[in-house]
Design an enzyme around this catalytic site. Structure first.
Site, short mmCIF file in Angstrom:
data_model
loop_
_atom_site.label_atom_id
_atom_site.label_comp_id
_atom_site.label_asym_id
_atom_site.label_seq_id
_atom_site.Cartn_x
_atom_site.Cartn_y
_atom_site.Cartn_z
N HIS A 178 0.84 -1.19 0.00
CA HIS A 178 0.00 0.00 0.00
C HIS A 178 0.88 1.25 0.00
CE1 HIS A 178 0.50 -0.67 4.47
NE2 HIS A 178 0.82 0.60 4.38
P1 TYD Z 1 -2.27 -4.06 7.49
O1 TYD Z 1 -2.38 -2.66 7.01
O2 TYD Z 1 -2.90 -5.12 6.66
O3 TYD Z 1 -0.75 -4.45 7.76
P2 TYD Z 1 0.51 -4.37 6.75
O4 TYD Z 1 0.45 -3.04 6.10
O5 TYD Z 1 1.69 -4.54 7.63
O6 TYD Z 1 0.40 -5.48 5.76
O7 TYD Z 1 -2.84 -4.12 8.98
C1 TYD Z 1 -3.16 -5.33 9.62
C2 TYD Z 1 -4.46 -5.13 10.40
O8 TYD Z 1 -4.26 -4.24 11.48
C3 TYD Z 1 -5.59 -4.60 9.56
O9 TYD Z 1 -6.78 -5.27 9.95
C4 TYD Z 1 -5.66 -3.16 9.95
C5 TYD Z 1 -5.19 -3.16 11.38
N1 TYD Z 1 -4.52 -1.94 11.81
C6 TYD Z 1 -5.11 -1.15 12.78
O10 TYD Z 1 -6.22 -1.44 13.27
N2 TYD Z 1 -4.47 -0.02 13.20
C7 TYD Z 1 -3.27 0.33 12.71
O11 TYD Z 1 -2.70 1.37 13.14
C8 TYD Z 1 -2.64 -0.49 11.70
C9 TYD Z 1 -1.30 -0.12 11.11
C10 TYD Z 1 -3.31 -1.62 11.28
#
Ligand code: TYD
Length: 137
Positions: A52
């Site tokens: 992302h």
């Molecule tokens: P995600 O964005 O998929 O992780 P990465 O970018 O490392 O692949 O985030 C994993 C999960 O955590 C997703 O359900 C969103 C949640 N999340 C939060 O609730 N708060 C946050 O600050 C972050 C970064 C993620």
């Protein structure tokens, strides 16, 4: 958006015979006010995550244990950066597509962010990211 969409910075090691200490203070080593802190751990070596870019959120990532690799693409530079030091911060400005991979099993990736979690700040489609790049002045 700043001129440099991503860069690594060196964090000074402090401390003495009792052990080491590294600081990331808001508006000093960390170039923004810190509103949110999260940490990623338990990702196995075959995992690839991230995928992302952010519209506005500014972040700084520090590998506080183990190591992992970032793919960073701001439309101008496409680089892989191995984070394997407690004394290195990776600044991730808005508009940088990033993926994380090659985690060591002990990796703990600490991330400082300048804003609350907001899913609408995420660009999770590569096509949409490319479209936004094309619209950049
Ligand atoms: P995600 O964005 O998929 O992780 P990465 O970018 O490392 O692949 O985030 C994993 C999960 O955590 C997703 O359900 C969103 C949640 N999340 C939060 O609730 N708060 C946050 O600050 C972050 C970064 C993620």
């Amino acid at each position: 958006m700043t001129d440099s969409h991503f860069k690594t910075i060196s964090l000074a090691r402090r401390g003495d015979e009792r052990g080491a200490l590294v600081v990331a203070e808001a508006n000093r080593e960390c170039p923004f006010p810190i509103v949110r802190v999260y940490w990623v751990f338990g990702s196995q070596p075959e995992v690839r995550r991230g995928y992302h870019s952010h519209r506005k959120t500014r972040q700084m990532a520090i590998c506080v244990a183990g190591a992992c690799t970032f793919l960073m693409d701001d439309g101008i530079r496409n680089e892989t950066i191995r984070l394997a030091s407690l004394e290195t911060g990776l600044i991730i400005e808005p508009g940088v597509w990033h993926e994380m991979f090659d985690f060591t099993p002990d990796c703990v990736l600490l991330v400082l962010a300048d804003s609350p979690y907001d899913e609408s700040d995420y660009i999770r489609s590569r096509e949409q990211f490319a479209k936004i790049l094309r619209q950049r002045p």
